[in-house]
Design an enzyme around this catalytic site. Sequence first.
Site, PDB file in Angstrom:
ATOM      1  N   SER A 132       0.831  -1.204   0.000  1.00  0.00           N
ATOM      2  CA  SER A 132       0.000   0.000   0.000  1.00  0.00           C
ATOM      3  C   SER A 132       0.862   1.250   0.000  1.00  0.00           C
ATOM      4  O   SER A 132       1.964   1.256   0.520  1.00  0.00           O
ATOM      5  CB  SER A 132      -0.926   0.039   1.215  1.00  0.00           C
ATOM      6  OG  SER A 132      -1.635   1.275   1.225  1.00  0.00           O
ATOM      7  N   LYS A 186      -4.178  -6.736   4.305  1.00  0.00           N
ATOM      8  CA  LYS A 186      -4.268  -5.639   3.332  1.00  0.00           C
ATOM      9  C   LYS A 186      -5.741  -5.336   3.035  1.00  0.00           C
ATOM     10  O   LYS A 186      -6.132  -4.178   2.904  1.00  0.00           O
ATOM     11  CB  LYS A 186      -3.527  -6.004   2.040  1.00  0.00           C
ATOM     12  CG  LYS A 186      -3.724  -5.028   0.885  1.00  0.00           C
ATOM     13  CD  LYS A 186      -3.173  -3.654   1.209  1.00  0.00           C
ATOM     14  CE  LYS A 186      -3.300  -2.576   0.161  1.00  0.00           C
ATOM     15  NZ  LYS A 186      -3.927  -2.726  -1.077  1.00  0.00           N
ATOM     16  N   HIS A 189      -7.025  -3.383   5.878  1.00  0.00           N
ATOM     17  CA  HIS A 189      -6.460  -2.029   5.716  1.00  0.00           C
ATOM     18  C   HIS A 189      -7.335  -1.210   4.769  1.00  0.00           C
ATOM     19  O   HIS A 189      -7.698  -0.070   5.056  1.00  0.00           O
ATOM     20  CB  HIS A 189      -5.027  -2.110   5.175  1.00  0.00           C
ATOM     21  CG  HIS A 189      -4.518  -0.828   4.572  1.00  0.00           C
ATOM     22  ND1 HIS A 189      -4.875  -0.409   3.302  1.00  0.00           N
ATOM     23  CD2 HIS A 189      -3.713   0.138   5.066  1.00  0.00           C
ATOM     24  CE1 HIS A 189      -4.301   0.756   3.056  1.00  0.00           C
ATOM     25  NE2 HIS A 189      -3.589   1.113   4.101  1.00  0.00           N
ATOM     26  N   ASN A 190      -7.683  -1.793   3.646  1.00  0.00           N
ATOM     27  CA  ASN A 190      -8.494  -1.056   2.676  1.00  0.00           C
ATOM     28  C   ASN A 190      -9.888  -0.766   3.216  1.00  0.00           C
ATOM     29  O   ASN A 190     -10.445   0.304   2.968  1.00  0.00           O
ATOM     30  CB  ASN A 190      -8.606  -1.829   1.363  1.00  0.00           C
ATOM     31  CG  ASN A 190      -7.350  -1.717   0.524  1.00  0.00           C
ATOM     32  OD1 ASN A 190      -6.256  -1.574   1.062  1.00  0.00           O
ATOM     33  ND2 ASN A 190      -7.487  -1.769  -0.777  1.00  0.00           N
ATOM     34  N   GLU A 193      -9.579   2.065   5.440  1.00  0.00           N
ATOM     35  CA  GLU A 193      -9.407   3.254   4.587  1.00  0.00           C
ATOM     36  C   GLU A 193     -10.784   3.773   4.129  1.00  0.00           C
ATOM     37  O   GLU A 193     -11.034   4.981   4.167  1.00  0.00           O
ATOM     38  CB  GLU A 193      -8.540   2.840   3.397  1.00  0.00           C
ATOM     39  CG  GLU A 193      -8.272   3.901   2.365  1.00  0.00           C
ATOM     40  CD  GLU A 193      -7.486   3.298   1.188  1.00  0.00           C
ATOM     41  OE1 GLU A 193      -6.527   2.520   1.407  1.00  0.00           O
ATOM     42  OE2 GLU A 193      -7.854   3.594   0.037  1.00  0.00           O
TER      43      GLU A 193
END
Length: 493
Positions: A132, A186, A189-190, A193
């Site tokens: 990222s 990940k 994480h997104n 976000e």
Amino acid sequence: MSTQPQGDIGLIGLAVMGQNLVLNAADHGFTVVAYNRTVSKVDDFLANEAKGKSIIGAHSIEELVKNLKRPRRIILLVKAGKPVDLFIDQLLPYLEKDDIIIDGGNSHYPDTNRRYEELKAKGINFVGSGVSGGEDGARYGPSLMPGGAEEAWPHIKEIFQSISAKSEGEPCCDWVGPAGAGHYVKMVHNGIEYGDMQLICEAYDIMKRVGNFSDSEIAEVFEKWNTGVLDSFLIEITRDILKKNDDDGIPIVEKILDTAGQKGTGKWTAMNALDLGMPVTLIGEAVFGRALSALKSERTRASTILGGPKADASVISDKKKFVDDLEQALYASKIISYAQGFMLIREAGKTYGWKLNNPAIALMWRGGCIIRSVFLGEITKAYREEPELENLLFNQFFSEAITKAQAGWRSTVALAVTQGIPTPAFSTALAFYDGYRSERLPANLLQAQRDYFGAHTFKVLPKYASEKYPEGQDVHVNWTGHGGNVSASTYQA
Ligand SMILES: *[C@@H]1O[C@H](CO)[C@@H](O)[C@H](O)[C@H]1NC(C)=O
Ligand SMILES: *[C@@H]1O[C@H](CO)[C@@H](O)[C@H](O)[C@H]1NC(C)=O
Ligand SMILES: *[C@@H]1O[C@H](CO)[C@@H](O)[C@H](O)[C@H]1NC(C)=O
Ligand SMILES: CC(=O)N[C@H]1CO[C@H](CO)[C@@H](O)[C@@H]1O
């Protein structure tokens, strides 16, 4: 032709992320062998950006592999899905036992689980790594989240940790866990976000519609927030976006059609949360918020039909308090969002049997990636103090912070509700908080309803255990006077 291979690492896929990662690795003293299916792209790259650097171009998969030291380390930076499998198939004939394939794309973690198993059976160590930070991150230091075959880690650690972002000298890259854990983290994480972006958008909307602030006034608020607890990449770019005017003096952001796009990682996170039964409500609302925004023509019609309060700036008597409350609302909601994200990761670890490195996950997000922030430094600290922390909200720093932020958070949500401004993320965060801290929830009534209409049974509170209601046992009550004597054990509703 008996010369020893020189390449430390190979990379397939010279789109923008791939090129930048190659340049980054070369700058850190590694010799990189680069390949792209459109071979002219390789020559272009070597003649331009890669000129004079320790980068070797390969015109075939075979040439790529031949140029690599063993165990060979090959990163795929190709489109998620079929292309990853196709390149793995093309690589396999040239690879030997213990060689390493790393998928640095945005693959969905179940695919990574599958590839990890398939390649393990063939003696190849497969790593799925979240990457990222966008183009700049890839070039100057991304956040890297590798997981999969742990045998590969000693061979890729040095390269990964040197090219990754650093936070106070520490690399924002560490081993995440087995199989698809790297891509899983990940994905979360997104999802986070999505949540952070939705929260910022709600703050902007309240300032604009209730406070009647201009974009440059809002930019000033974000600028100030960026020096405090909310200091983060997303707050910083929001400030810059709001300051950017078009040639006619109108902020560009005000010219943009208000329908949000999405590529699916937020949705994957929300779906996984439903599968695992975890109340990751803020990410869920962030995904639904985008879906609602996409119904632009229906919304336009509804805006002329459905009544509601008209936002009125005169309700704000103290502008400074209004802005401070909003900051507290954003901060508290963000704490909830990260607490929920880590609840999900914790549950995934249990369900999938992954031993996950919690403090490292927070540190990996501390720098390099889109959600990087000062706040993640505090989360890293919390998990270092207690790696198996049950919930972030039980950490003293965060329990105190959220308690303190509460008054401003509640007034902001109340204000938005009375003024008719949608705040799905602020509101769901607060509802979660009040639910989580409720020793008793109305699920007793819900269980009664289920037992009434479907004989689904219930358990009683320990203090009411008796012969009639044995403790811990499922009991059924004859609510209607004409109920049957069997409970539903063979189906669920
Ligand atoms: C909002 O601000 C604009 C520009 O400062 C001003 O012209 C307008 O009257 C304000 N509207 C309300 C409802 O206060
Ligand atoms: C349910 O209650 C009614 C009325 O009290 C009674 O007539 C009936 O036998 C009960 N049914 C069962 C299965 O206990
Ligand atoms: C219902 O089932 C229980 C336990 O199986 C039994 O003791 C009771 O007599 C039954 N009641 C009726 C009304 O059939
Ligand atoms: C896998 C692969 O070959 N990727 C890239 C090769 O170069 C073209 C042109 O820049 C890219 O579009 C491909 O993604």
